[in-house]
Write a protein that holds these residues in place. Structure first.
Motif, short mmCIF file in Angstrom:
data_model
loop_
_atom_site.label_atom_id
_atom_site.label_comp_id
_atom_site.label_asym_id
_atom_site.label_seq_id
_atom_site.Cartn_x
_atom_site.Cartn_y
_atom_site.Cartn_z
N GLY A 1 0.80 -1.22 0.00
CA GLY A 1 0.00 0.00 0.00
C GLY A 1 0.83 1.27 0.00
N VAL A 2 0.15 2.37 0.22
CA VAL A 2 0.78 3.69 0.22
C VAL A 2 0.29 4.48 1.43
CG1 VAL A 2 0.97 3.74 -2.29
CG2 VAL A 2 -1.06 4.70 -1.20
N GLY A 3 1.06 5.51 1.79
CA GLY A 3 0.67 6.35 2.91
C GLY A 3 1.44 7.66 2.93
N TYR A 4 1.17 8.44 3.95
CA TYR A 4 1.83 9.74 4.11
C TYR A 4 2.12 9.95 5.60
CZ TYR A 4 3.08 14.56 2.99
OH TYR A 4 3.78 15.73 2.80
N LYS A 5 3.39 10.27 5.92
CA LYS A 5 3.82 10.45 7.30
C LYS A 5 4.09 11.92 7.60
CE LYS A 5 6.27 6.01 7.70
NZ LYS A 5 7.60 5.39 7.93
N VAL A 6 3.79 12.30 8.84
CA VAL A 6 4.10 13.64 9.34
C VAL A 6 4.78 13.48 10.70
CG1 VAL A 6 3.20 15.88 10.06
CG2 VAL A 6 2.12 14.66 8.15
N ARG A 7 6.06 13.88 10.78
CA ARG A 7 6.78 13.86 12.05
C ARG A 7 6.63 15.21 12.73
NH1 ARG A 7 10.94 11.38 14.80
NH2 ARG A 7 11.27 9.82 13.18
N TRP B 1 7.18 12.08 17.63
CA TRP B 1 5.86 11.58 17.22
C TRP B 1 5.72 11.57 15.70
CZ3 TRP B 1 2.61 9.50 20.73
CH2 TRP B 1 2.82 9.82 22.07
N ILE B 2 5.09 10.52 15.17
CA ILE B 2 4.81 10.42 13.75
C ILE B 2 3.34 10.04 13.55
CG2 ILE B 2 5.27 9.16 11.60
CD1 ILE B 2 8.13 8.87 12.41
N LEU B 3 2.64 10.85 12.77
CA LEU B 3 1.25 10.58 12.40
C LEU B 3 1.24 10.11 10.94
CD1 LEU B 3 -1.69 10.84 13.51
CD2 LEU B 3 -1.78 13.07 12.38
N VAL C 1 -9.03 -4.61 2.48
CA VAL C 1 -8.33 -3.33 2.52
C VAL C 1 -8.48 -2.70 3.91
CG1 VAL C 1 -8.10 -1.06 1.43
CG2 VAL C 1 -8.90 -3.01 0.07
N LEU C 2 -7.36 -2.24 4.46
CA LEU C 2 -7.36 -1.51 5.73
C LEU C 2 -6.95 -0.07 5.46
CD1 LEU C 2 -5.59 -4.09 8.11
CD2 LEU C 2 -7.99 -4.00 7.38
N THR C 3 -7.79 0.87 5.85
CA THR C 3 -7.52 2.30 5.65
C THR C 3 -7.64 3.02 6.98
OG1 THR C 3 -8.45 2.20 3.41
CG2 THR C 3 -8.22 4.38 4.40
N GLY C 4 -6.64 3.81 7.34
CA GLY C 4 -6.75 4.50 8.62
C GLY C 4 -5.55 5.35 8.96
N ILE C 5 -5.44 5.65 10.25
CA ILE C 5 -4.42 6.54 10.80
C ILE C 5 -3.64 5.80 11.86
CG2 ILE C 5 -4.02 8.71 12.01
CD1 ILE C 5 -6.70 9.70 10.92
N SER C 6 -2.33 5.99 11.88
CA SER C 6 -1.51 5.43 12.95
C SER C 6 -0.72 6.55 13.64
CB SER C 6 -0.54 4.36 12.41
OG SER C 6 0.40 4.93 11.52
N LEU C 7 -0.48 6.36 14.91
CA LEU C 7 0.31 7.30 15.69
C LEU C 7 1.40 6.52 16.40
CD1 LEU C 7 0.69 10.21 16.80
CD2 LEU C 7 -0.80 9.56 18.71
N THR C 8 2.66 6.87 16.15
CA THR C 8 3.77 6.15 16.75
C THR C 8 4.66 7.11 17.54
OG1 THR C 8 5.16 6.40 14.77
CG2 THR C 8 3.80 4.43 14.93
N TYR C 9 5.34 6.54 18.52
CA TYR C 9 6.27 7.30 19.36
C TYR C 9 7.66 6.70 19.24
CZ TYR C 9 8.45 9.47 23.41
OH TYR C 9 9.29 10.18 24.23
N SER C 10 8.67 7.55 18.96
CA SER C 10 10.06 7.11 18.87
C SER C 10 10.71 7.22 20.24
CB SER C 10 10.83 7.98 17.87
OG SER C 10 10.22 7.94 16.60
#
Length: 279
Positions: free
Chosen positions: A183-189, A194-196, A261-270
């Protein structure tokens, strides 16, 4: 499947001591199946109705993920997710899907999918560097294992007052198979740690039972259907209820496999400072 999830869980936490290159987070969104039941929508994570005039059904998808960044643009990711999927033919546009079954209902289904996957990610811009803010589109591909319910049908020839011609036994059983996610996506640090991410991931499977358009029939059922047909050949006035049931439960194009198909938002912490990727 449980062992796979336990392995991924242990892997995630065993790596936290090397925190600079590691992320841990959550995922939430929606899910849909590309199959033989429902609207021909490739990406449709929105609430729907699985019965004409029924209640709104929420096709949710939730999970957790662990990411290991090997350099500023590439990394590996482990996912665990639980998804609810469902659809009905009453909103389909294809004419053959608008035909009702023998009970006067449109074809419909509801199912649950549990998945564990390992994926490779590529970011088009440096987003894993030592920087406060960054953005990048990304792509991913990998391999996974999923578990979903499938239908099984058996036949009991015992005659009774309630079942003068025998009884068809219907069962639901979870089955585990492989999937190929991409798939494809878009990340914002933001704020260094934090990365959304916003993404759509498609899963190819080699099965055709997620939307219940096919089922597994036991040897007893197949043998009883053969005996029924032999009687019909000798007397064409006889009905063939087992054949009718078999044909009804093998619906659509059985040569095409199901996708989800899974479509959504993820939030990760480094954890820790961003890595220098020196070694």
């Amino acid at each position: 499947m449980r062992r796979l999830f336990l392995f991924v869980f242990i892997l995630c936490f065993s790596q936290l001591t090397f925190a600079q290159r590691h992320e841990l987070g959550i995922f939430a969104g929606g899910a849909n199946v590309i199959g033989d039941v429902g609207k021909a929508s490739y990406i449709n994570p929105f609430p729907t109705k699985t019965e004409a005039g029924g209640k709104i059904y929420l096709p949710i998808s939730i999970g957790g993920l662990y990411r290991f960044n090997i350099n500023p643009q590439m990394g590996f990711r482990a996912n665990i997710s639980y998804s609810k999927v469902g659809a009905s033919n009453h909103r389909a546009k294809e004419q053959y899907k608008l035909e009702k079954d023998v009970d006067g209902h449109y074809k419909n289904f509801r199912n649950n999918i549990v998945e564990g996957s390992l994926m490779f990610e590529y970011n088009f811009f440096n987003i894993n560097d030592d920087q406060q803010n960054a953005q990048s589109p990304y792509i991913f591909v990998g391999v996974g294992a999923f578990s979903a319910k499938g239908k099984e049908y058996d036949y009991d020839s015992t005659v009774s007052t309630e079942y003068p011609s025998g009884k068809i036994i219907k069962k639901s059983k979870y089955k585990t198979n492989l999937s190929l996610p991409f798939g494809v996506g878009y990340k914002v640090r933001f704020n260094y740690s934090w990365i959304l991410s916003f993404e759509t991931g498609i899963r190819y499977t080699n099965v055709d039972y997620i939307d219940y358009n096919t089922g597994k029939f036991t040897d007893r059922f197949i043998e009883a259907k053969k005996i029924e047909y032999d009687k019909y050949k000798n007397d064409p006035t006889l009905s063939q209820p087992l054949k009718d049931f078999y044909d009804e439960k093998n619906y659509g194009n059985t040569s095409n496999k199901d996708w989800y198909v899974l479509t959504g938002i993820s939030l990760t912490y480094s954890f820790g400072r961003p890595a220098c990727y020196c070694d």
